[in-house]
Every structure is written in structure tokens, then in C-alpha cells.
Design a protein around this motif. Sequence first.
Motif, short mmCIF file in Angstrom:
data_model
loop_
_atom_site.label_atom_id
_atom_site.label_comp_id
_atom_site.label_asym_id
_atom_site.label_seq_id
_atom_site.Cartn_x
_atom_site.Cartn_y
_atom_site.Cartn_z
N VAL A 33 3.03 1.92 6.14
CA VAL A 33 3.86 0.72 6.03
C VAL A 33 4.25 0.58 4.56
CG1 VAL A 33 3.94 -1.78 6.27
CG2 VAL A 33 2.70 -0.41 7.95
N GLU A 34 5.55 0.45 4.31
CA GLU A 34 6.03 0.37 2.93
C GLU A 34 6.49 -1.05 2.62
OE1 GLU A 34 9.09 2.57 -0.16
OE2 GLU A 34 9.43 2.77 1.99
N SER A 53 8.71 -1.93 5.91
CA SER A 53 9.20 -0.93 6.85
C SER A 53 8.03 -0.14 7.41
CB SER A 53 10.23 0.00 6.20
OG SER A 53 9.66 0.69 5.11
N ASN A 54 8.09 0.10 8.70
CA ASN A 54 7.06 0.81 9.44
C ASN A 54 7.45 2.29 9.50
OD1 ASN A 54 5.13 1.74 11.20
ND2 ASN A 54 5.59 0.29 12.84
N LYS A 55 6.61 3.15 8.99
CA LYS A 55 6.89 4.58 8.97
C LYS A 55 6.17 5.33 10.09
CE LYS A 55 7.59 4.83 3.98
NZ LYS A 55 7.14 5.50 2.75
N GLN A 60 3.04 -2.40 14.58
CA GLN A 60 2.08 -2.80 13.56
C GLN A 60 2.02 -4.32 13.52
OE1 GLN A 60 0.28 -0.85 11.45
NE2 GLN A 60 1.24 1.14 11.65
N SER A 61 0.82 -4.89 13.61
CA SER A 61 0.60 -6.32 13.39
C SER A 61 0.07 -6.48 11.99
CB SER A 61 -0.41 -6.88 14.41
OG SER A 61 0.14 -6.82 15.70
N LEU A 62 0.79 -7.23 11.16
CA LEU A 62 0.51 -7.26 9.73
C LEU A 62 0.60 -8.67 9.18
CD1 LEU A 62 2.91 -4.30 8.98
CD2 LEU A 62 0.43 -4.13 9.07
N ASN A 91 9.01 2.52 13.47
CA ASN A 91 10.08 2.96 12.57
C ASN A 91 11.09 1.85 12.26
OD1 ASN A 91 9.17 5.74 12.39
ND2 ASN A 91 9.78 5.86 14.53
N GLY A 92 10.65 0.61 12.32
CA GLY A 92 11.53 -0.53 12.05
C GLY A 92 11.26 -1.14 10.69
#
Length: 159
Positions: A33-34, A53-55, A60-62, A91-92
Motif C-alpha cells: 500500500v503506497e 493506492s493498493n498494489k 485492504q482495510s486500513l 489495485n485501486g
Amino acid sequence: MRIINSYKNFQTLLLIIFLLPVSAMAQYYNKDVEGKLKIENNDDYLNVVGVASNKTDVNQSLRYELSVIKTSNGGNHSKNAQSGRFTLEPNGFKELSQTTINLDSDNKVIVLLLIYDLEDNLLGKDRYVINGEDEEEPSDEDIKSYDNEEEEESQTELS
């Protein structure tokens, strides 16, 4: 001679065994995650947007914290933090929070975006420095010290 070669091989093996866990424990940020700060300069102020951004190929719950830490020439500190929880599609990406900062040549300002998983493991981060030397990335201890300063201030206010 054979004993010496065996001893050197044994030393090499021990060195590998002890160094392998150290390298495995190293933390890498912005891998899965960036966190990214989008900065727009409008002469008298900066518009800052925190983006995640999710790589990976999984949801992902963040949670995030977008902090603006100001330090005056007199050494006074102030911190403004925005935080929240969010989910990222595979990837969003998502815009998390937005803030506006007045540009003042007398103050050093650090804008810090931190992204954590739900177990409070730091996954992504970005920072931007205004009116200060572009220092190296803050360590985990620096990040914790900002949080501790805020806790001490709130406890002082309650007393």
C-alpha cells in the motif's frame, strides 16, 4: 589445512544464520500500500491531498493519519492531524483527506501521511518539508514522538 577450511565454512554458515533474520525483519514501506501526498502550490498557500493506492490483488482495510507539524523559529510546535478508516479495492486508489496550509517563511512545516493496517502496522508513508532542510525520512521513533507530544499536551490540558 582441512581443519582451517572447515572452520572458515563454519564461520560463514554462522554469519549467514545470524544475518538472515535481521534482513527478514527489515521494514519496507509503500510495497503493498503506497501513501502519496499530492501538493498544489497556490502562491500564498499549499493545497495538500493524501492519496493511498493498493498494489495488491486483495481488498485492504486500513486507517490513515495526515499530520501537519509546524515549528516556529522560537521552537514552538503545533500538530494538526486528520485521521480515518477506509478500504481499498484491489489495485485501486483513494483520496483520503485534504488540507490547506498557509505559506509562512518563518515556520518549518512537515506534512506527513501515514497508512496503517488494522493491527497498527505501518504500511505506507510520504512526507513533504516546507521551509526546512530536506532531511531523511523520519524514523518510527520520530513518528511515535509526535504522537507522544500530542498525548502529553492533551493530558496537560485536562489537568
